[in-house]
Design a protein around this motif. Structure first.
Motif, PDB file in Angstrom:
ATOM      1  N   GLN A 126       0.896  -1.270   0.045  1.00 31.68           N
ATOM      2  CA  GLN A 126      -0.095  -0.034  -0.025  1.00 31.68           C
ATOM      3  C   GLN A 126       0.979   1.158   0.178  1.00 31.68           C
ATOM      4  OE1 GLN A 126      -3.321  -0.660   2.933  1.00 31.68           O
ATOM      5  NE2 GLN A 126      -4.319   0.875   1.680  1.00 31.68           N
ATOM      6  N   SER A 129       0.773   4.103  -5.759  1.00 26.05           N
ATOM      7  CA  SER A 129      -0.729   4.270  -6.378  1.00 26.05           C
ATOM      8  C   SER A 129      -0.961   3.376  -7.671  1.00 26.05           C
ATOM      9  CB  SER A 129      -1.072   5.752  -6.451  1.00 26.05           C
ATOM     10  OG  SER A 129      -0.499   6.179  -7.412  1.00 26.05           O
ATOM     11  N   ARG A 158      -2.350  10.004  -5.990  1.00 25.88           N
ATOM     12  CA  ARG A 158      -3.059   9.206  -5.268  1.00 25.88           C
ATOM     13  C   ARG A 158      -4.475   8.403  -6.108  1.00 25.88           C
ATOM     14  NH1 ARG A 158      -1.515   8.255   0.170  1.00 25.88           N
ATOM     15  NH2 ARG A 158      -3.677   8.642   0.717  1.00 25.88           N
ATOM     16  N   ARG A 161     -11.890   7.352  -5.482  1.00 26.35           N
ATOM     17  CA  ARG A 161     -12.657   6.535  -5.186  1.00 26.35           C
ATOM     18  C   ARG A 161     -13.930   6.582  -6.388  1.00 26.35           C
ATOM     19  NH1 ARG A 161     -12.470   3.975  -0.676  1.00 26.35           N
ATOM     20  NH2 ARG A 161     -14.615   4.043  -0.184  1.00 26.35           N
ATOM     21  N   ASN A 320      -3.056  13.704   1.352  1.00 28.62           N
ATOM     22  CA  ASN A 320      -3.880  12.894   2.131  1.00 28.62           C
ATOM     23  C   ASN A 320      -5.179  12.605   1.037  1.00 28.62           C
ATOM     24  OD1 ASN A 320      -2.196  12.843   4.268  1.00 28.62           O
ATOM     25  ND2 ASN A 320      -3.218  14.531   5.034  1.00 28.62           N
ATOM     26  N   GLN A 321      -5.317  13.192  -0.052  1.00 26.26           N
ATOM     27  CA  GLN A 321      -6.480  12.915  -0.948  1.00 26.26           C
ATOM     28  C   GLN A 321      -6.554  11.585  -1.304  1.00 26.26           C
ATOM     29  OE1 GLN A 321      -5.291  16.108  -3.708  1.00 26.26           O
ATOM     30  NE2 GLN A 321      -7.063  17.353  -3.029  1.00 26.26           N
ATOM     31  N   GLU A 323      -6.743   7.697  -1.761  1.00 22.19           N
ATOM     32  CA  GLU A 323      -6.047   6.572  -1.245  1.00 22.19           C
ATOM     33  C   GLU A 323      -4.946   5.836  -1.879  1.00 22.19           C
ATOM     34  OE1 GLU A 323      -9.675   4.287  -0.545  1.00 22.19           O
ATOM     35  OE2 GLU A 323      -9.672   3.304  -2.436  1.00 22.19           O
ATOM     36  N   ARG A 325      -4.591   2.183  -3.582  1.00 31.72           N
ATOM     37  CA  ARG A 325      -5.530   1.161  -3.419  1.00 31.72           C
ATOM     38  C   ARG A 325      -4.490  -0.296  -3.064  1.00 31.72           C
ATOM     39  NH1 ARG A 325      -7.969   2.380  -8.995  1.00 31.72           N
ATOM     40  NH2 ARG A 325      -8.915   4.248  -8.322  1.00 31.72           N
ATOM     41  N   ARG A 331     -11.991  -0.339  -4.723  1.00 32.02           N
ATOM     42  CA  ARG A 331     -11.623   0.686  -3.609  1.00 32.02           C
ATOM     43  C   ARG A 331     -11.250  -0.050  -2.378  1.00 32.02           C
ATOM     44  NH1 ARG A 331     -16.455   1.589  -6.143  1.00 32.02           N
ATOM     45  NH2 ARG A 331     -16.534   3.491  -7.526  1.00 32.02           N
ATOM     46  N   ASN A 332     -10.595   0.452  -1.260  1.00 29.17           N
ATOM     47  CA  ASN A 332     -10.150  -0.057  -0.182  1.00 29.17           C
ATOM     48  C   ASN A 332     -11.341  -0.352   0.684  1.00 29.17           C
ATOM     49  OD1 ASN A 332      -7.575  -0.315  -1.154  1.00 29.17           O
ATOM     50  ND2 ASN A 332      -6.760   1.611   0.136  1.00 29.17           N
TER      51      ASN A 332
END
Ligand code: HEM
Ligand SMILES: *[C@@H]1O[C@H](CO)[C@@H](O)[C@H](O)[C@H]1NC(C)=O
Ligand SMILES: *[C@@H]1O[C@H](CO)[C@@H](O)[C@H](O)[C@H]1NC(C)=O
Ligand SMILES: *[C@@H]1O[C@H](CO)[C@@H](O)[C@H](O)[C@H]1NC(C)=O
Length: 332
Positions: A126, A129, A158, A161, A320-321, A323, A325, A331-332
């Motif tokens: 993780q 990206s 990043r 989602r 931090n935008q 995630e 994956r 999506r996580n």
């Protein structure tokens, strides 16, 4: 009316010039900051080598895989920014994701991304990206035959989602778009006329489905006619391969479609652009001038590299935008 026309032309010139200037000036400021070439240097130093190795194992030495991955990256970036949203699978019967709006982005490219992601996750869970993997894999696949990196890929994107088919339909130009429609879409994305002409040069590799050009070949104005702006010899050869309702595929750059070169621009000045969007690049004086400049391969490669860097930084999620994956399809 005469005044009107020349005023419009004048206004277009101004908009294009200002657009071009401001993007040259902002290039560093706007696009350079968020992403960094050495983003994974500490957190996953092996990532880039893993990606390059998997790509080269799958690519061989032509641009076949390069075409798939380059198009995947372009579609990813134009729809909600380069955020890996093109890779997301639908999670319910009613959800329509970007991929479902695509006229057949090949599965092979997705297999390679999956193989890379599995290996990168094993090395650094993780951390890297899916959006960065697509950007690097596209670059490495096109670069493989050259033995050098054809453009730089700053990193740190990043994963998003959200993936909606409707966004893809709204943001991707169509093969039948005219010049002003194309330019408008690109400018809306923060790209300019130069980027439009240079990035369209990606059509020097890969294939299209006959259905994409059947109207242009067989029913251009609804009277069973062919677009008169196509070179007749070329039109005949494409028709011979793409009969009405054919499910065949056709090379974008005949005889050179697996080689990343500037042959695309040589076709354009001979009226051998496959799509109306390709052909439209010689209908505007500014863009026609660039088409002439890109008859020189080094001029094309240099501008393509700059424009790819810009496209690859469009509306990216950073910090931090979004995630990172675990699985590029979910999506996580
Ligand atoms: C300028 C507007 C553009 C339009 C209207 C357009 C449209 C299309 C269409 C309709 C296809 C064929 C799809 C099919 O029939 O299977 C295609 C293929 C392709 N496009 Fe574009 N495209 C554009 C820009 C770009 C850009 C900016 C890139 C990359 C930087 C790109 C890369 C590719 C590649 C590599 C293929 C071949 C894919 C393969 O062989 O599977 N295109 N494009
Ligand atoms: C190609 O498109 C058709 C129709 O949109 C779809 O049913 C099919 O699954 C797609 N194939 C691939 C390989 O994506
Ligand atoms: C270009 O296409 C757009 C959108 O389809 C259309 O509104 C416009 O009239 C066209 N422009 C020209 C010059 O044909
Ligand atoms: C050609 O286009 C016209 C007008 O859009 C349409 O009515 C006709 O059915 C089309 N012909 C074919 C063979 O698709």
């Amino acid at each position: 009316m005469k005044i009107n026309t020349s005023f419009l032309l004048f206004a277009t010139v101004l908009v294009v010039l200002i657009g071009t200037l401001s993007f040259e000036v902002c290039d560093g400021a706007l696009y350079g900051k968020a992403l960094k070439l050495k983003f994974y240097e500490k957190t996953c130093p092996e990532a880039q080598q893993i990606i390059k190795t998997v790509v080269e194992d799958n690519a061989g030495f032509d641009a076949f895989l390069g075409a798939l991955l380059l198009r995947m990256h372009y579609h990813d970036c134009f729809v909600r920014g380069c955020d890996g949203s093109i890779l997301l699978d639908p999670t319910s019967k009613t959800e329509q994701v970007e991929l479902q709006a695509e006229p057949n982005l090949s599965l092979l490219g997705f297999d390679v991304i999956d193989e890379i992601k599995t290996q990168v996750e094993a090395a650094c869970p993780q951390t890297v990206s899916c959006a960065d993997i697509v950007a690097l894999a596209a670059r490495d696949a096109i670069s493989a035959p050259f033995g050098r990196q054809m453009w730089k890929v700053p990193l740190g994107r990043r994963d998003g989602r959200v993936s909606r088919a409707s966004d893809a339909i709204a943001n991707l130009p169509s093969a039948s778009s005219n010049f002003s429609a194309l330019l408008q879409l690109f400018v809306h994305k923060g790209l300019n006329l130069i980027d439009l002409v240079a990035l369209s040069g990606a059509h020097t590799v890969g294939v299209a489905h006959c259905g994409t050009i059947s109207r242009r070949l067989f029913n251009f104005t609804g009277k069973g006619d062919t677009d008169p702006s196509i070179d007749p010899t070329y039109a005949e050869s494409v028709k011979a391969h793409c009969s009405v309702n054919s499910k065949n595929i056709v090379e974008m750059d005949p005889k050179s479609s697996f080689s990343f070169d500037n042959h695309y621009y040589k076709n354009l000045i001979q009226k051998r652009g496959l799509f109306e969007s390709d052909a439209s690049l010689v209908t505007n004086p500014f863009s026609a001038k660039l088409v002439n400049q890109f008859q020189n391969a080094d001029a094309f490669f240099a501008q393509f590299a700059k424009s790819m860097k810009k496209m690859g930084a469009m509306d990216v999620l950073t910090g931090n935008q979004g995630e990172i994956r675990k699985n590029c399809h979910l999506r996580n």
